[in-house]
Design a protein around this motif. Structure first.
Motif, PDB file in Angstrom:
ATOM      1  N   UNK A 122      -9.493  -3.656  -4.643  1.00 57.32           N
ATOM      2  CA  UNK A 122      -8.769  -3.429  -3.383  1.00 57.32           C
ATOM      3  C   UNK A 122      -8.875  -1.960  -2.973  1.00 57.32           C
ATOM      4  N   UNK A 180       1.051  -6.967   2.444  1.00 54.25           N
ATOM      5  CA  UNK A 180       0.270  -7.493   3.573  1.00 54.25           C
ATOM      6  C   UNK A 180       0.196  -6.509   4.739  1.00 54.25           C
ATOM      7  N   UNK A 214      -0.398  -3.380   4.331  1.00 55.44           N
ATOM      8  CA  UNK A 214      -1.427  -2.395   4.007  1.00 55.44           C
ATOM      9  C   UNK A 214      -2.831  -3.007   3.977  1.00 55.44           C
ATOM     10  N   UNK A 215      -2.914  -4.299   3.690  1.00 56.52           N
ATOM     11  CA  UNK A 215      -4.208  -4.981   3.537  1.00 56.52           C
ATOM     12  C   UNK A 215      -5.058  -4.838   4.797  1.00 56.52           C
ATOM     13  N   UNK A 216      -6.351  -4.554   4.605  1.00 57.67           N
ATOM     14  CA  UNK A 216      -7.254  -4.411   5.753  1.00 57.67           C
ATOM     15  C   UNK A 216      -8.125  -5.665   5.940  1.00 57.67           C
ATOM     16  N   UNK A 217      -7.950  -6.636   5.055  1.00 56.20           N
ATOM     17  CA  UNK A 217      -8.690  -7.893   5.205  1.00 56.20           C
ATOM     18  C   UNK A 217     -10.168  -7.782   4.902  1.00 56.20           C
ATOM     19  N   UNK A 218     -10.529  -6.944   3.932  1.00 53.93           N
ATOM     20  CA  UNK A 218     -11.950  -6.790   3.605  1.00 53.93           C
ATOM     21  C   UNK A 218     -12.472  -7.966   2.786  1.00 53.93           C
ATOM     22  N   UNK A 219     -11.550  -8.725   2.183  1.00 52.44           N
ATOM     23  CA  UNK A 219     -11.873  -9.909   1.380  1.00 52.44           C
ATOM     24  C   UNK A 219     -12.552  -9.560   0.056  1.00 52.44           C
ATOM     25  N   UNK A 220     -12.512  -8.298  -0.321  1.00 48.80           N
ATOM     26  CA  UNK A 220     -13.059  -7.916  -1.621  1.00 48.80           C
ATOM     27  C   UNK A 220     -12.357  -8.660  -2.752  1.00 48.80           C
ATOM     28  N   UNK A 236     -10.951 -11.570  -2.580  1.00 54.20           N
ATOM     29  CA  UNK A 236     -11.365 -12.979  -2.565  1.00 54.20           C
ATOM     30  C   UNK A 236     -12.664 -13.124  -3.352  1.00 54.20           C
ATOM     31  N   UNK A 274      -7.602 -15.722   2.724  1.00 55.67           N
ATOM     32  CA  UNK A 274      -7.227 -14.921   3.884  1.00 55.67           C
ATOM     33  C   UNK A 274      -6.272 -15.760   4.733  1.00 55.67           C
ATOM     34  N   UNK A 313      -1.892 -13.990   9.525  1.00 57.98           N
ATOM     35  CA  UNK A 313      -1.794 -12.524   9.451  1.00 57.98           C
ATOM     36  C   UNK A 313      -3.154 -11.858   9.299  1.00 57.98           C
ATOM     37  N   UNK A 314      -4.188 -12.657   9.004  1.00 63.05           N
ATOM     38  CA  UNK A 314      -5.547 -12.129   8.757  1.00 63.05           C
ATOM     39  C   UNK A 314      -5.549 -11.091   7.629  1.00 63.05           C
ATOM     40  N   UNK A 315      -4.717 -11.351   6.639  1.00 66.61           N
ATOM     41  CA  UNK A 315      -4.707 -10.493   5.449  1.00 66.61           C
ATOM     42  C   UNK A 315      -4.820 -11.388   4.217  1.00 66.61           C
TER      43      UNK A 315
END
Lengths: 299, 212
Positions: free
Chosen positions: B69, B86, B88-94, B96, B106, B110-112
């Motif tokens: 992360x 959530x 702080x999360x930028x949704x990079x999916x790393x 995942x 995801x 919220x797209x996080x």
């Protein structure tokens, strides 16, 4: 092993949630491909300006311009892949330094800064000495920018196929392949035969080494891990087999052949075809390698 | 304190009560799951058996999601829970991509990134996770692994030799245990997954985050 286990138990998943789709798709392929060109052309420029300074001086501005364009394509695709792209700034204000993404973002930012400095030196100040001095540092930064994606793939613990030693070699080779291909297309007939020969050798060797690594993975990977064996089934008769071989032929086999022919026949035309083929094939081979580990159910 | 989870697969009857309780408690959106129960059928008729495996975040001591992360959205709480911020999360999916257990998704609203937190909000109020409360056969056992007198520690001690974790070779040191598990239940490669045999017959793959 999994095959034998399944045959013995006849175990079938009869009720479960649907599997997640591809998490990192073509956007990340674009990211890696553009980055290979953006850093690769810097590696090649460094080499050519050291070895053939009098014959390659004209590349200074176009090289930095191409690198800036492709690094920004890389950054664009990096950001649009984020599900919360407007929080991108969090990487700089809440950095987590164990993450390859963080390291990559910082390094890429420094790299862009150096490129802009080089552009300023050659375009505004017309100072070749300053440009060359900045290039020495830029090429150093280009190494971690090239390699961080390999680190990121290695940190993707779930995806056994991606291991740091091979992925880092593949990233550097991809940069050399893309960089030499772009330089061949950039130079036109302005390069001397000696420069053309050097570029052809870099392109051919990078293609050969990359192909050897892929084949080594294909043959020996399944011997090391059950998951790798399962993943490689997708390119051994599975749904990505044709795409995998299109990538291998276009990125590596065809350029290798054309490089040999061009060296023998002194044909720069063949070298240009090799360069275009390598650039297109690199995208395809990167994409296949990115997607196949994501097809495997994790749980 | 090191909170951990144990599922006795010999008791689980696949009622999916835990799955629903988790959905309701955490308002997990459609098409995503923090906890799910997988059915695997074994054998050939008439000698067949159905197995049930609840699957959730393993709250690893060496969590790949926390490591990858870039913004520390995934972080450890003092009680060992791997929690997520959530905001702080930028949704990079790393995360995942890093999780070897496929436990992170995801959130399409919220797209996080999101996942099981062992109901950290309930635990903070000295309550059990909702899945533990909902289980009609007490197959879910939750507690402090550092306390030798906790129910989970006692359960592990009394079933030594029959306690497993998933994908031990990944070196993640998961804090989620199974009793009575085996290759078929814990190894996703040990079973065939045919298209159409899931909750949404015609849907074999879900879009990540609702798009892409």
């Amino acid at each position: 092993m999994a095959h034998e286990m399944i045959a013995a138990s006849n175990a079938i998943v009869t009720l479960d949630v649907a599997l997640p789709g591809i998490v990192w798709g073509w956007i990340i392929t674009m990211n890696m491909w553009a980055k290979s060109i953006g850093t690769g052309i810097i590696f090649l420029a460094f080499y050519l300006l050291k070895k053939h300074p009098e014959q390659t001086g004209f590349i200074r501005f176009p090289v930095v311009a191409i690198s800036i364009v492709f690094i920004h394509i890389f950054l664009f695709f990096t950001v649009i892949d984020l599900h919360q792209m407007f929080r991108f700034w969090h990487i700089f204000f809440y950095p987590h330094l164990t993450s390859a993404i963080t390291i990559g973002a910082w390094m890429a930012t420094g790299f862009v800064g150096m490129l802009l400095g080089m552009a300023y030196a050659i375009y505004m100040k017309k100072d070749e000495a300053l440009y060359d001095k900045l290039l020495n540092y830029t090429v150093l930064l280009a190494v971690p920018v090239t390699l961080y994606t390999a680190g990121l793939m290695a940190q993707s613990t779930a995806r056994e196929l991606w291991q740091m030693p091979t992925e880092s070699a593949q990233m550097i080779l991809a940069a050399l392949l893309a960089g030499s291909a772009m330089m061949i297309l950039l130079g036109g007939n302005k390069f001397s035969d000696a420069v053309k020969k050097d570029l052809a050798i870099v392109l051919g060797l990078a293609a050969a080494a990359s192909f050897i690594l892929y084949m080594a993975e294909l043959i020996f990977g399944p011997m090391k891990a059950e998951e790798v064996a399962a993943v490689l089934h997708y390119v051994k008769g599975g749904e990505y087999t044709i795409m995998f071989w299109i990538g291998q032929v276009m990125a590596f086999l065809l350029p290798m052949t054309l490089v040999c022919l061009s060296l023998k026949n002194q044909s720069y035309y063949l070298l240009k075809i090799a360069a275009v083929s390598a650039l297109v094939g690199l995208w395809v081979s990167k994409h296949v390698w990115l997607v196949i580990p994501q097809l495997l159910p994790m749980s | 304190m090191q909170l951990g989870f144990l599922v006795d697969l010999r008791l689980c009857m696949g009622c999916k009560g835990c799955e629903i309780a988790c959905k309701v408690e955490n308002e997990v959106p459609l098409s995503t799951w923090r906890l799910r129960v997988k059915y695997v059928d074994v054998g050939a008729f008439p000698e067949t058996k159905r197995t049930f495996t609840p699957l959730r975040c393993n709250h690893c001591a060496n969590a790949p999601c926390e490591r990858i992360c870039p913004v520390s959205a995934l972080h450890y709480l003092e009680n060992g829970i791997v929690n997520i911020d959530k905001e702080r999360c930028i949704g990079c999916a790393g995360c995942v991509m890093a999780c070897p257990y496929g436990a992170i998704y995801i959130d399409p609203q919220t797209q996080t990134a999101d996942k099981c937190t062992y109901c950290a909000h309930r635990v903070a109020s000295s309550m059990m996770p909702s899945c533990v409360v909902a289980c009609p056969v007490e197959a879910n056992i939750f507690g402090d692994l550092d306390d030798p007198m906790s129910s989970i520690s006692k359960y592990i001690q009394s079933h030594q030799g029959n306690v497993q974790v998933r994908k031990v070779e990944k070196g993640t040191d998961p804090h989620h245990f199974y009793v009575g598990g085996g290759n078929v239940t814990l190894n996703p490669l040990a079973s065939v997954r045919e298209e159409g045999h899931n909750l949404f017959n015609n849907i074999t793959h879900l879009p990540v985050g609702g798009h892409h």
